[in-house]
Write a protein that holds these residues in place. Sequence first.
Motif, PDB file in Angstrom:
ATOM      1  N   VAL A 102       0.839  -1.204   0.000  1.00 43.80           N
ATOM      2  CA  VAL A 102       0.000   0.000   0.000  1.00 43.80           C
ATOM      3  C   VAL A 102       0.871   1.250   0.000  1.00 43.80           C
ATOM      4  O   VAL A 102       0.614   2.206  -0.752  1.00 43.80           O
ATOM      5  CB  VAL A 102      -0.969  -0.009   1.214  1.00 43.80           C
ATOM      6  CG1 VAL A 102      -1.644   1.340   1.385  1.00 43.80           C
ATOM      7  CG2 VAL A 102      -1.999  -1.115   1.047  1.00 43.80           C
ATOM      8  N   TRP A 105       2.377   1.751  -3.407  1.00 44.81           N
ATOM      9  CA  TRP A 105       1.371   2.262  -4.337  1.00 44.81           C
ATOM     10  C   TRP A 105       1.123   3.752  -4.103  1.00 44.81           C
ATOM     11  O   TRP A 105       1.021   4.529  -5.041  1.00 44.81           O
ATOM     12  CB  TRP A 105       0.080   1.452  -4.162  1.00 44.81           C
ATOM     13  CG  TRP A 105      -1.053   1.949  -5.010  1.00 44.81           C
ATOM     14  CD1 TRP A 105      -1.214   1.792  -6.344  1.00 44.81           C
ATOM     15  CD2 TRP A 105      -2.158   2.724  -4.545  1.00 44.81           C
ATOM     16  NE1 TRP A 105      -2.371   2.403  -6.754  1.00 44.81           N
ATOM     17  CE2 TRP A 105      -2.968   2.987  -5.662  1.00 44.81           C
ATOM     18  CE3 TRP A 105      -2.548   3.213  -3.304  1.00 44.81           C
ATOM     19  CZ2 TRP A 105      -4.146   3.715  -5.564  1.00 44.81           C
ATOM     20  CZ3 TRP A 105      -3.722   3.926  -3.218  1.00 44.81           C
ATOM     21  CH2 TRP A 105      -4.499   4.175  -4.341  1.00 44.81           C
ATOM     22  N   LEU A 106       1.035   4.172  -2.801  1.00 47.38           N
ATOM     23  CA  LEU A 106       0.814   5.582  -2.495  1.00 47.38           C
ATOM     24  C   LEU A 106       1.969   6.453  -2.948  1.00 47.38           C
ATOM     25  O   LEU A 106       1.769   7.547  -3.498  1.00 47.38           O
ATOM     26  CB  LEU A 106       0.587   5.766  -0.989  1.00 47.38           C
ATOM     27  CG  LEU A 106      -0.783   5.369  -0.462  1.00 47.38           C
ATOM     28  CD1 LEU A 106      -0.803   5.439   1.056  1.00 47.38           C
ATOM     29  CD2 LEU A 106      -1.857   6.261  -1.061  1.00 47.38           C
ATOM     30  N   LEU A 110       1.721   9.453  -5.626  1.00 45.86           N
ATOM     31  CA  LEU A 110       2.115  10.821  -5.331  1.00 45.86           C
ATOM     32  C   LEU A 110       3.196  11.332  -6.272  1.00 45.86           C
ATOM     33  O   LEU A 110       3.291  12.525  -6.543  1.00 45.86           O
ATOM     34  CB  LEU A 110       2.614  10.923  -3.878  1.00 45.86           C
ATOM     35  CG  LEU A 110       1.533  10.775  -2.813  1.00 45.86           C
ATOM     36  CD1 LEU A 110       2.151  10.709  -1.424  1.00 45.86           C
ATOM     37  CD2 LEU A 110       0.555  11.952  -2.901  1.00 45.86           C
TER      38      LEU A 110
END
Length: 115
Positions: A102, A105-106, A110
Amino acid sequence: MADKIKLLIAGLLVVAGIAGFYLLADSPTVVRVLAVLAGIGLALVVAWFTEAGRAFFGFSRESIDEARKVVWPTRKETLQMTGVVILFVVVMALFLWLVDGVLLWLVKLLMGRGN
């Protein structure tokens, strides 16, 4: 003062045993190991005759007595606890893998690289 001299002699006997190990480099390994064990054994005998040595041996005896009082788990309890630990490790590994995915992925999102 006599105790300090005895402890110094005991230390020197240990050093002499270790030195004998290296000085007898051409001898069989058994002889070399026996030299070390003899140095340690003689050092223990000398240390026995000091106040600190008797206190240490008394403490050792009491420690052994306390270890005998320990209630060890049965085989079934040991296997159950081992299973719980393994299960916890697997669950925690999956959780950390998920959190890592996660976060990856973030960060990609960004940075504008998320697909």
